[in-house]
Every structure is written in C-alpha cells, then in structure tokens.
Design a protein around this motif. Sequence first.
Motif, PDB file in Angstrom:
ATOM      1  N   GLY A  11     -55.715  -1.045 -27.521  1.00 20.50           N
ATOM      2  CA  GLY A  11     -56.708  -0.028 -27.135  1.00 20.50           C
ATOM      3  C   GLY A  11     -57.997  -0.163 -27.923  1.00 20.50           C
ATOM      4  O   GLY A  11     -59.096  -0.065 -27.368  1.00 20.50           O
ATOM      5  N   ARG A  12     -57.893  -0.393 -29.230  1.00 18.38           N
ATOM      6  CA  ARG A  12     -59.091  -0.567 -30.062  1.00 18.38           C
ATOM      7  C   ARG A  12     -59.846  -1.831 -29.666  1.00 18.38           C
ATOM      8  O   ARG A  12     -61.062  -1.861 -29.681  1.00 18.38           O
ATOM      9  CB  ARG A  12     -58.714  -0.634 -31.540  1.00 18.38           C
ATOM     10  CG  ARG A  12     -58.414   0.713 -32.123  1.00 18.38           C
ATOM     11  CD  ARG A  12     -58.408   0.650 -33.647  1.00 18.38           C
ATOM     12  NE  ARG A  12     -57.747   1.835 -34.154  1.00 18.38           N
ATOM     13  CZ  ARG A  12     -56.552   1.841 -34.731  1.00 18.38           C
ATOM     14  NH1 ARG A  12     -55.895   0.727 -34.914  1.00 18.38           N
ATOM     15  NH2 ARG A  12     -56.023   2.969 -35.153  1.00 18.38           N
ATOM     16  N   LYS A  13     -59.092  -2.875 -29.330  1.00 21.57           N
ATOM     17  CA  LYS A  13     -59.730  -4.121 -28.914  1.00 21.57           C
ATOM     18  C   LYS A  13     -60.510  -3.909 -27.614  1.00 21.57           C
ATOM     19  O   LYS A  13     -61.642  -4.370 -27.478  1.00 21.57           O
ATOM     20  CB  LYS A  13     -58.678  -5.222 -28.735  1.00 21.57           C
ATOM     21  CG  LYS A  13     -58.046  -5.659 -30.046  1.00 21.57           C
ATOM     22  CD  LYS A  13     -56.991  -6.706 -29.807  1.00 21.57           C
ATOM     23  CE  LYS A  13     -56.358  -7.141 -31.124  1.00 21.57           C
ATOM     24  NZ  LYS A  13     -55.411  -8.248 -30.942  1.00 21.57           N
ATOM     25  N   ILE A  14     -59.916  -3.191 -26.687  1.00 22.55           N
ATOM     26  CA  ILE A  14     -60.599  -2.882 -25.423  1.00 22.55           C
ATOM     27  C   ILE A  14     -61.859  -2.081 -25.707  1.00 22.55           C
ATOM     28  O   ILE A  14     -62.931  -2.358 -25.171  1.00 22.55           O
ATOM     29  CB  ILE A  14     -59.656  -2.108 -24.466  1.00 22.55           C
ATOM     30  CG1 ILE A  14     -58.525  -3.026 -23.992  1.00 22.55           C
ATOM     31  CG2 ILE A  14     -60.426  -1.529 -23.284  1.00 22.55           C
ATOM     32  CD1 ILE A  14     -57.402  -2.313 -23.275  1.00 22.55           C
ATOM     33  N   SER A  15     -61.741  -1.093 -26.585  1.00 24.68           N
ATOM     34  CA  SER A  15     -62.878  -0.255 -26.948  1.00 24.68           C
ATOM     35  C   SER A  15     -64.016  -1.083 -27.550  1.00 24.68           C
ATOM     36  O   SER A  15     -65.180  -0.928 -27.187  1.00 24.68           O
ATOM     37  CB  SER A  15     -62.426   0.818 -27.942  1.00 24.68           C
ATOM     38  OG  SER A  15     -63.527   1.577 -28.383  1.00 24.68           O
ATOM     39  N   ARG A  16     -63.693  -1.985 -28.477  1.00 17.67           N
ATOM     40  CA  ARG A  16     -64.717  -2.804 -29.134  1.00 17.67           C
ATOM     41  C   ARG A  16     -65.391  -3.759 -28.150  1.00 17.67           C
ATOM     42  O   ARG A  16     -66.608  -3.928 -28.173  1.00 17.67           O
ATOM     43  CB  ARG A  16     -64.115  -3.612 -30.288  1.00 17.67           C
ATOM     44  CG  ARG A  16     -64.105  -2.928 -31.608  1.00 17.67           C
ATOM     45  CD  ARG A  16     -65.438  -2.306 -32.011  1.00 17.67           C
ATOM     46  NE  ARG A  16     -66.325  -3.275 -32.620  1.00 17.67           N
ATOM     47  CZ  ARG A  16     -67.627  -3.295 -32.494  1.00 17.67           C
ATOM     48  NH1 ARG A  16     -68.241  -2.416 -31.754  1.00 17.67           N
ATOM     49  NH2 ARG A  16     -68.358  -4.201 -33.088  1.00 17.67           N
ATOM     50  N   ILE A  17     -64.596  -4.376 -27.282  1.00 18.05           N
ATOM     51  CA  ILE A  17     -65.175  -5.281 -26.281  1.00 18.05           C
ATOM     52  C   ILE A  17     -66.095  -4.499 -25.355  1.00 18.05           C
ATOM     53  O   ILE A  17     -67.202  -4.937 -25.039  1.00 18.05           O
ATOM     54  CB  ILE A  17     -64.072  -6.024 -25.496  1.00 18.05           C
ATOM     55  CG1 ILE A  17     -63.322  -6.978 -26.431  1.00 18.05           C
ATOM     56  CG2 ILE A  17     -64.657  -6.761 -24.303  1.00 18.05           C
ATOM     57  CD1 ILE A  17     -62.067  -7.571 -25.844  1.00 18.05           C
ATOM     58  N   ARG A  18     -65.656  -3.321 -24.934  1.00 18.50           N
ATOM     59  CA  ARG A  18     -66.480  -2.468 -24.069  1.00 18.50           C
ATOM     60  C   ARG A  18     -67.788  -2.118 -24.771  1.00 18.50           C
ATOM     61  O   ARG A  18     -68.874  -2.208 -24.184  1.00 18.50           O
ATOM     62  CB  ARG A  18     -65.711  -1.196 -23.697  1.00 18.50           C
ATOM     63  CG  ARG A  18     -66.516  -0.214 -22.855  1.00 18.50           C
ATOM     64  CD  ARG A  18     -65.764   1.077 -22.609  1.00 18.50           C
ATOM     65  NE  ARG A  18     -65.341   1.755 -23.818  1.00 18.50           N
ATOM     66  CZ  ARG A  18     -66.153   2.447 -24.631  1.00 18.50           C
ATOM     67  NH1 ARG A  18     -67.438   2.534 -24.384  1.00 18.50           N
ATOM     68  NH2 ARG A  18     -65.674   3.046 -25.702  1.00 18.50           N
ATOM     69  N   GLU A  19     -67.712  -1.750 -26.049  1.00 17.69           N
ATOM     70  CA  GLU A  19     -68.914  -1.394 -26.808  1.00 17.69           C
ATOM     71  C   GLU A  19     -69.842  -2.595 -26.984  1.00 17.69           C
ATOM     72  O   GLU A  19     -71.060  -2.468 -26.875  1.00 17.69           O
ATOM     73  CB  GLU A  19     -68.521  -0.833 -28.180  1.00 17.69           C
ATOM     74  CG  GLU A  19     -67.880   0.535 -28.107  1.00 17.69           C
ATOM     75  CD  GLU A  19     -67.223   0.952 -29.423  1.00 17.69           C
ATOM     76  OE1 GLU A  19     -67.195   0.144 -30.378  1.00 17.69           O
ATOM     77  OE2 GLU A  19     -66.730   2.095 -29.483  1.00 17.69           O
ATOM     78  N   LEU A  20     -69.261  -3.776 -27.248  1.00 19.82           N
ATOM     79  CA  LEU A  20     -70.075  -4.980 -27.415  1.00 19.82           C
ATOM     80  C   LEU A  20     -70.777  -5.359 -26.113  1.00 19.82           C
ATOM     81  O   LEU A  20     -71.850  -5.950 -26.129  1.00 19.82           O
ATOM     82  CB  LEU A  20     -69.213  -6.146 -27.908  1.00 19.82           C
ATOM     83  CG  LEU A  20     -68.783  -6.045 -29.370  1.00 19.82           C
ATOM     84  CD1 LEU A  20     -67.727  -7.101 -29.682  1.00 19.82           C
ATOM     85  CD2 LEU A  20     -69.975  -6.209 -30.298  1.00 19.82           C
ATOM     86  N   LYS A  21     -70.184  -4.996 -24.995  1.00 15.36           N
ATOM     87  CA  LYS A  21     -70.801  -5.260 -23.696  1.00 15.36           C
ATOM     88  C   LYS A  21     -71.737  -4.123 -23.288  1.00 15.36           C
ATOM     89  O   LYS A  21     -72.252  -4.114 -22.177  1.00 15.36           O
ATOM     90  CB  LYS A  21     -69.728  -5.477 -22.634  1.00 15.36           C
ATOM     91  CG  LYS A  21     -68.984  -6.779 -22.834  1.00 15.36           C
ATOM     92  CD  LYS A  21     -68.101  -7.053 -21.647  1.00 15.36           C
ATOM     93  CE  LYS A  21     -67.833  -8.513 -21.494  1.00 15.36           C
ATOM     94  NZ  LYS A  21     -68.900  -9.279 -20.920  1.00 15.36           N
ATOM     95  N   ASP A  22     -71.936  -3.171 -24.217  1.00 16.37           N
ATOM     96  CA  ASP A  22     -72.824  -2.030 -23.982  1.00 16.37           C
ATOM     97  C   ASP A  22     -72.426  -1.265 -22.715  1.00 16.37           C
ATOM     98  O   ASP A  22     -73.256  -0.914 -21.891  1.00 16.37           O
ATOM     99  CB  ASP A  22     -74.277  -2.506 -23.904  1.00 16.37           C
ATOM    100  CG  ASP A  22     -75.257  -1.372 -24.144  1.00 16.37           C
ATOM    101  OD1 ASP A  22     -74.878  -0.394 -24.818  1.00 16.37           O
ATOM    102  OD2 ASP A  22     -76.402  -1.454 -23.653  1.00 16.37           O
ATOM    103  N   MET A  23     -71.122  -1.034 -22.589  1.00 17.09           N
ATOM    104  CA  MET A  23     -70.583  -0.331 -21.434  1.00 17.09           C
ATOM    105  C   MET A  23     -70.006   0.998 -21.905  1.00 17.09           C
ATOM    106  O   MET A  23     -69.335   1.061 -22.921  1.00 17.09           O
ATOM    107  CB  MET A  23     -69.486  -1.188 -20.784  1.00 17.09           C
ATOM    108  CG  MET A  23     -68.849  -0.560 -19.560  1.00 17.09           C
ATOM    109  SD  MET A  23     -67.462  -1.538 -18.919  1.00 17.09           S
ATOM    110  CE  MET A  23     -68.311  -2.747 -17.934  1.00 17.09           C
TER     111      MET A  23
END
Length: 141
Positions: A11-23
């Motif tokens: 879940g944290r990994k998904i969150s970080r990837i989403r944030e890095l993609k500015d989503m």
Amino acid sequence: MSTLTKSNHIGRKISRIRELKDMKQEALAQALGTNQQAVSAIENSETVDEEKLIQIAKALGVSVEAIKNFSEEGVINYFNTFTDNDFSNSQGTNFGSNNACTFNPLDKLVEYFEENKKLYERLLEVEKEKAAFLERLLKSK
C-alpha cells in the motif's frame, strides 16, 4: 520504524508511486472505477490481491513488478543520475551523455526563417507572373 517493515508494505509503495506521478487519490480511484476512500484503504493495506494489483499497476502506468520492487533508495539513485555533470564519459555509463544537443537551435530557427522568406518571395513572384499574364490576356481581347 525499520526499513525492513516498510519494504513489504504494498500500500505504501502504491501511494509513493502515485505521489511521484503527481496523481491524486481521486484520479487513481476514477481510473480504477472506485472511490477515494477505497484507494485510501488500499494504500493503508500491507497486502493487495494480485488482480487488484494488476489493475492498479495499469492505472499508474507501471508494471506489477515495479510496484512490488519499489524502493525509495532506488528512486533516489535513479534521480541522482540526472545530476551528474560529467557529460564526457567515454564508457557511456552516464545518463546525460546521450542528451547533448548536436545542433544550435537558434541556427535551425534562422534557417527556418530564411527558407520561409525564400518561399514567400517565390510565391510573390508567381503571383506577379499570374497578374501579368491576366493583364496580357485582357489586353488581347
């Protein structure tokens, strides 16, 4: 909290990837056909079932493996390759070495304007010829 605990928290990994993609969570929710609260619950979950993970990966534009293997250290190392200023590395191991501009953009712009000018002058010449032809045609009648 130890890094070991964080590394397996999908879940944290998904969150970080989403944030890095500015989503935003809302955007991911829309892509998944769900709501923001469901995305929040997924990001707080330590595990996510494989089918849902495939959908999330597709919505984020990454592979399932990228989510599973995501690490902050890897991201930092990746972006550090952009700050290395040694563009003359002959081994080609440097990311920036392949991004050197091989022409002067201003020269290209000047070439474009010169070509455009020549085309305009040619068009003007053709129009003058056409007008002269029409005048001769009218005089002959």
